[in-house]
Design an enzyme around this catalytic site. Structure first.
Site, mmCIF file in Angstrom:
data_model
loop_
_atom_site.group_PDB
_atom_site.id
_atom_site.type_symbol
_atom_site.label_atom_id
_atom_site.label_comp_id
_atom_site.label_asym_id
_atom_site.label_seq_id
_atom_site.Cartn_x
_atom_site.Cartn_y
_atom_site.Cartn_z
ATOM 1 N N CYS A 74 -5.622 56.663 28.962
ATOM 2 C CA CYS A 74 -5.784 57.177 30.339
ATOM 3 C C CYS A 74 -4.477 57.285 31.113
ATOM 4 O O CYS A 74 -4.084 58.399 31.489
ATOM 5 C CB CYS A 74 -6.753 56.297 31.096
ATOM 6 S SG CYS A 74 -8.310 56.097 30.233
HETATM 7 C C1 UGA Z 1 -7.545 52.471 33.113
HETATM 8 C C2 UGA Z 1 -7.964 52.084 34.534
HETATM 9 O O1 UGA Z 1 -7.672 50.707 34.752
HETATM 10 C C3 UGA Z 1 -9.449 52.343 34.757
HETATM 11 O O2 UGA Z 1 -9.775 52.056 36.103
HETATM 12 C C4 UGA Z 1 -9.736 53.825 34.460
HETATM 13 O O3 UGA Z 1 -11.103 54.119 34.594
HETATM 14 C C5 UGA Z 1 -9.319 54.136 33.038
HETATM 15 O O4 UGA Z 1 -7.917 53.843 32.891
HETATM 16 C C6 UGA Z 1 -9.596 55.587 32.797
HETATM 17 O O5 UGA Z 1 -8.965 56.437 33.436
HETATM 18 O O6 UGA Z 1 -10.534 55.902 32.061
HETATM 19 P P1 UGA Z 1 -7.682 51.283 30.728
HETATM 20 O O7 UGA Z 1 -6.795 52.377 30.232
HETATM 21 O O8 UGA Z 1 -8.878 50.922 29.945
HETATM 22 O O9 UGA Z 1 -8.221 51.616 32.203
HETATM 23 O O10 UGA Z 1 -6.807 49.971 30.776
HETATM 24 P P2 UGA Z 1 -6.103 49.035 31.854
HETATM 25 O O11 UGA Z 1 -6.728 47.715 31.825
HETATM 26 O O12 UGA Z 1 -5.971 49.688 33.143
HETATM 27 O O13 UGA Z 1 -4.647 48.882 31.175
HETATM 28 C C7 UGA Z 1 -3.817 50.004 30.919
HETATM 29 C C8 UGA Z 1 -2.481 49.563 30.379
HETATM 30 O O14 UGA Z 1 -1.705 48.927 31.380
HETATM 31 C C9 UGA Z 1 -2.543 48.563 29.214
HETATM 32 O O15 UGA Z 1 -1.613 48.928 28.214
HETATM 33 C C10 UGA Z 1 -2.158 47.242 29.853
HETATM 34 O O16 UGA Z 1 -1.539 46.360 28.933
HETATM 35 C C11 UGA Z 1 -1.182 47.692 30.915
HETATM 36 N N1 UGA Z 1 -1.093 46.758 32.058
HETATM 37 C C12 UGA Z 1 -2.156 46.556 32.873
HETATM 38 C C13 UGA Z 1 0.109 46.091 32.297
HETATM 39 O O17 UGA Z 1 1.113 46.268 31.576
HETATM 40 N N2 UGA Z 1 0.182 45.251 33.378
HETATM 41 C C14 UGA Z 1 -0.860 45.038 34.196
HETATM 42 O O18 UGA Z 1 -0.706 44.266 35.162
HETATM 43 C C15 UGA Z 1 -2.058 45.704 33.941
#
Ligand code: UGA
Length: 423
Positions: free
Chosen positions: A265
């Site tokens: 995403c």
């Molecule tokens: C993300 C959004 O959080 C959702 O709200 C959205 O619906 C979704 O995309 C989408 O568009 O369908 P997702 O991709 O499942 O969800 O994962 P996240 O938990 O947001 O993490 C994304 C990335 O950011 C991961 O690689 C994670 O490791 C990284 N991340 C997240 C960080 O490096 N630091 C953080 O503090 C949080």
């Protein structure tokens, strides 16, 4: 109780459909992949997602899957389009699947007499529903959108790994609609949810989705930039963000500095927004920097590793974690990809462990060593931590060289040599 059809059984489609089934609705999944159709009809989750199997077993009588659009649309009142919107090579959005779904839905709408609402849940850049999807539906159905059939946008905010929980406990529900019928039908469908519900126009709903993802991606790149400065100053970035996040205007979540964001995403959506902005004559400087920082960040881990092992040729380097984040087997745009690519370029021998993502990663890098025995990774000359799986907090790191991209506290306490990327 409503009859719903869901086009596309990826993690958004399957979780949304089963969520509605759990709420008492009847759901028909449509997928062109017959293996997925079969799996769903046998209550086997087509993807790895916590709690999905329970939902499938519990609601078995309320759903089934088919590859037949006619059957699904003629027997439902609402159709959710949940197909993927990947990136083109230039970063712009690829609407191929959305267009094909709209065409197929449109053709069936031609034969349908009862009112039907088409809801776009796929993430599409602002303007797509009205400028691209509407004409396809109208041409193929020979009917007028917003009068003869309803059309709305209802973006999803589900996180992989906690998608089921997110479906039932949303922060908000956003509906972009124009015709009253669609508004009413969707407002009834979501009536049991106790959260703010926003009814806005179609383009605004599309933009809310992109802005949410772009903001969260920006927050991560910002955290990483500050983290890199903290590291040079000998400051623990996690302590800093704890102090900063207590300001209610800033909020403590999404401040985990590390090797950057991956997944299906954030990278794709930020690129698509950049591309749309440029098409409009804008130069989105912040968004471009967010992406650039995200590409450079994972390689900082190799730079740190080389402080301890300057020549990586023929050295065995262990990798803990391949998934783009914990609780998923998804490796799309995982930050492990550029890191392992670089290790291979430098001649290192890579031995990797992930609790669930080994198989998916093998498709990208068939020639590195994968193990189900985490000890083999820990016995390497140095170990890189790339995903913060909870089980990594239970390993014994005594005597090891650990370079941590995700902050595993036990490794920080125990390792002989330990360095974090931003701490
Ligand atoms: C993300 C959004 O959080 C959702 O709200 C959205 O619906 C979704 O995309 C989408 O568009 O369908 P997702 O991709 O499942 O969800 O994962 P996240 O938990 O947001 O993490 C994304 C990335 O950011 C991961 O690689 C994670 O490791 C990284 N991340 C997240 C960080 O490096 N630091 C953080 O503090 C949080």
């Amino acid at each position: 109780m409503v009859d719903i059809s869901v086009i596309g059984s990826g993690y958004v489609g399957i979780v949304t459909g089963l969520g509605f089934a759990e709420l008492g609705n009847r759901v028909i999944f449509v997928d062109i992949d017959t293996k997925k159709v079969e799996a769903i009809n046998n209550s086997i989750p087509p993807i790895f997602e916590p709690h999905l199997e329970d939902l499938m077993k519990r609601n078995r009588k309320r759903y089934y899957a088919t590859d037949n659009y006619d059957e699904a649309i003629l027997n439902s009142q609402i159709t959710f389009i949940c197909v993927g919107t990947p990136s083109n090579h230039d970063g712009s959005i690829n609407l191929e699947y959305v267009k094909s779904a709209a065409k197929n839905v449109g053709k069936v709408l031609e034969e349908k007499n009862r009112f039907h609402v088409v809801v776009v849940k796929s993430t599409v850049v602002p303007g797509t529903t009205e400028d691209v999807i509407t004409p396809i539906l109208e041409q193929n159905s020979d009917k007028e959108a917003f009068y003869d059939f309803g059309l709305a946008v209802n973006p999803e905010f589900l996180r992989e790994g906690s998608a089921v929980e997110d479906f039932f406990n949303p922060d908000r529900i956003v509906v972009g609609a124009k015709d009253e019928n669609s508004k009413n039908i969707l407002s009834k469908l979501y009536s049991s949810f106790d959260c703010p519900k926003l009814f806005v126009d179609i383009k605004t709903a599309e933009m809310i989705k992109y802005t949410s993802n772009a903001f969260l991606a920006t927050k991560i790149s910002f955290a990483n930039e500050i983290g890199n400065i903290c590291k040079k100053l000998g400051i623990d970035a996690y302590e800093v963000f704890r102090g900063v996040g207590l300001d209610h205007r800033i909020n403590p979540s999404f401040f985990r500095a590390g090797i950057g964001f991956g997944g299906s995403c954030f990278p794709k959506d930020v690129r698509a927004l950049i591309s749309k902005a440029e098409e409009l004559g804008e130069n989105p400087k912040i968004l471009k920097s967010v992406m650039r920082l995200n590409e450079e960040q994972p390689l900082k881990l190799i730079y740190i590793l080389k402080k301890y092992i300057p020549d990586l040729e023929n050295k065995t380097i262990g990798i803990l974690g391949l998934a783009f984040k914990p609780d998923t087997d998804d490796v799309r745009e995982s930050r492990a990809i550029p890191i392992i690519k670089k290790l291979i370029e430098e001649g290192a021998k890579v031995v990797a462990y992930d609790p669930v993502a080994n198989e998916n990663f093998k498709e990208i890098f068939p020639d590195i060593t994968y193990t189900t025995n985490v000890e083999e990774v820990l016995n390497a000359e140095a170990v890189l931590i790339l995903t913060e799986w909870e089980e990594f907090e239970r390993l014994d790191y005594t005597g090891k060289i650990i370079i941590d991209g995700r902050r595993i506290e036990k490794a920080k306490k125990e390792a002989k040599i330990y360095e974090g990327i931003c701490w």
